[in-house]
Design an enzyme around this catalytic site. Structure first.
Site, PDB file in Angstrom:
ATOM      1  N   ASP A  10       0.339  -1.667   0.075  1.00 37.51           N
ATOM      2  CA  ASP A  10       0.377  -0.409  -0.141  1.00 37.51           C
ATOM      3  C   ASP A  10       1.128   1.347   0.081  1.00 37.51           C
ATOM      4  OD1 ASP A  10      -2.600   1.190   0.406  1.00 37.51           O
ATOM      5  OD2 ASP A  10      -1.842   1.848   2.088  1.00 37.51           O
ATOM      6  N   SER A  11       0.367   2.027  -0.323  1.00 37.40           N
ATOM      7  CA  SER A  11       0.808   3.560   0.082  1.00 37.40           C
ATOM      8  C   SER A  11       1.251   3.884   1.615  1.00 37.40           C
ATOM      9  CB  SER A  11       0.126   4.276  -0.484  1.00 37.40           C
ATOM     10  OG  SER A  11      -0.780   5.268  -0.194  1.00 37.40           O
ATOM     11  N   CYS A  73      -4.441  -0.975  -1.852  1.00 34.21           N
ATOM     12  CA  CYS A  73      -3.469   0.154  -2.377  1.00 34.21           C
ATOM     13  C   CYS A  73      -5.330   0.685  -3.284  1.00 34.21           C
ATOM     14  CB  CYS A  73      -2.631   0.808  -2.754  1.00 34.21           C
ATOM     15  SG  CYS A  73      -2.534   3.016  -2.868  1.00 34.21           S
ATOM     16  N   GLU A 152      -6.960   8.849   9.478  1.00 33.06           N
ATOM     17  CA  GLU A 152      -5.366   9.112  10.167  1.00 33.06           C
ATOM     18  C   GLU A 152      -5.043   9.838  11.321  1.00 33.06           C
ATOM     19  OE1 GLU A 152      -1.779   8.694   7.731  1.00 33.06           O
ATOM     20  OE2 GLU A 152      -2.915   7.278   6.772  1.00 33.06           O
ATOM     21  N   CYS A 184     -11.270   3.082  -0.802  1.00 37.19           N
ATOM     22  CA  CYS A 184     -10.032   4.073  -0.603  1.00 37.19           C
ATOM     23  C   CYS A 184      -9.663   2.287   0.779  1.00 37.19           C
ATOM     24  CB  CYS A 184     -10.167   5.025  -0.359  1.00 37.19           C
ATOM     25  SG  CYS A 184      -8.699   5.899   0.463  1.00 37.19           S
ATOM     26  N   HIS A 186      -8.694   3.480   3.342  1.00 39.95           N
ATOM     27  CA  HIS A 186      -8.978   4.019   4.704  1.00 39.95           C
ATOM     28  C   HIS A 186     -10.323   4.482   5.159  1.00 39.95           C
ATOM     29  CE1 HIS A 186      -5.071   5.745   4.437  1.00 39.95           C
ATOM     30  NE2 HIS A 186      -4.973   6.023   5.241  1.00 39.95           N
TER      31      HIS A 186
HETATM   32  N1  DGL Z   1      -3.353   4.168   0.034  1.00 39.15           N
HETATM   33  C1  DGL Z   1      -5.027   4.723  -0.869  1.00 39.15           C
HETATM   34  C2  DGL Z   1      -6.265   4.557  -1.041  1.00 39.15           C
HETATM   35  O1  DGL Z   1      -6.441   3.524  -1.254  1.00 39.15           O
HETATM   36  C3  DGL Z   1      -4.909   5.815   0.217  1.00 39.15           C
HETATM   37  C4  DGL Z   1      -3.941   7.342   1.145  1.00 39.15           C
HETATM   38  C5  DGL Z   1      -3.277   7.615  -0.861  1.00 39.15           C
HETATM   39  O2  DGL Z   1      -3.795   8.352  -0.662  1.00 39.15           O
HETATM   40  O3  DGL Z   1      -2.422   6.996  -0.337  1.00 39.15           O
HETATM   41  O4  DGL Z   1      -6.282   4.619  -2.812  1.00 39.15           O
END
Ligand code: DGL
Length: 266
Positions: A10-11, A73, A152, A184, A186
């Protein structure tokens, strides 16, 4: 029986919602998770940059001997899944297709909403995946970039988050969607708040849970599953700021993170 770990990336921290769903569905599988905390967020970055960063993570995890990869992600899945698949010798699962499939299965009115980062929504990836399954489905997609920092911050049920959610979700309510894809990493943490704002007539689709089902099938079909009684070891690797990852990550994962390494990429 294949005891090699599953790679999940993931990012940053958000992909832990996908890791959590995988741990629940496949408790015997070991996982190595990479979060690019040095370069998060990916949501506002260009497709080329996201592909370049994701390619580096892919090479790193392949070097750690993973037997399959999960792109947790949504933004990476939206911009880079084909790019990664062309460079990946092991099965690779993204989050878009499983989420789209679940949305199409759940809708009664045929009107589907999608929320995600600016990059995911601009890519049109969910819309394409949904229309490939059911071409006559109107898809209303809305970028909700403020949700990532709010989650977050731990503001899952804060009045400020509710105010912002009402603003973001208004076009989806006007479009009368009966299914909303949480596109997403989150957003699963906002489920109770989103359910309250949208009411019981809208089904929330959690891509994390759907993806875990697809991964379980892929391991089974590929003969890659480990022994049912194997003892899983979970390792977490981040590119920066390990203390923040540990602290906030525990909320995403629902448990403490035991082994965390720092490996800067690029
Ligand atoms: N993990 C990213 C997503 O699911 C969200 C956080 C980011 O913008 O890197 O798109």
């Amino acid at each position: 029986m294949n005891r090699a770990p599953l790679g999940v990336f993931d990012s940053g921290i958000g992909g832990l919602t996908v890791a959590r769903a995988l741990f629940e569905r496949l408790p015997q599988e070991s996982v190595i998770y990479f979060g690019d905390t040095a370069r998060v967020p990916y949501g506002p970055k260009s497709p080329d940059t996201v592909r370049r960063y994701a390619g580096e993570i892919l090479a790193y995890l392949l070097g750690r001997g993973v037997k399959a990869l999960v792109v947790a992600c949504n933004t990476i899945s939206a911009h880079a899944l084909d790019y990664l698949a062309a460079r990946c010798p092991v099965p690779l699962v993204g989050v878009i297709e499983p989420g789209a499939r679940a949305a199409v299965a759940a809708t009664r009115s045929g009107k589907v909403g999608v929320i995600g980062t600016a990059g995911t929504v601009a890519s049109g990836a969910y819309e394409r995946a949904i229309k490939a399954l059911r071409p006559d489905t109107p898809v209303c997609a809305q970028a909700c970039p403020l949700f990532v920092p709010l989650v977050e911050e731990g503001w899952f049920d804060h009045p400020a988050t509710e105010l912002i959610a009402r603003q973001y979700l208004e076009p989806l309510q006007r479009a009368a969607v009966d299914v909303l894809v949480l596109g997403c990493t989150h957003y699963p943490l906002l489920k109770p708040l989103l359910a309250r704002v949208l009411g019981s007539g809208v089904t929330l689709v959690d891509s994390a849970e759907e993806t875990a089902k697809v991964v379980a099938q892929a391991l089974e079909q590929g003969g890659l599953a480990t022994a049912p009684d194997a003892a899983a070891v979970h390792r977490f690797v981040v590119s920066d700021d390990e203390p923040h990852f540990r602290r906030v990550g525990a909320r995403f994962l629902g448990e403490k993170l035991q082994i965390v390494e720092v490996v800067p990429l690029g």
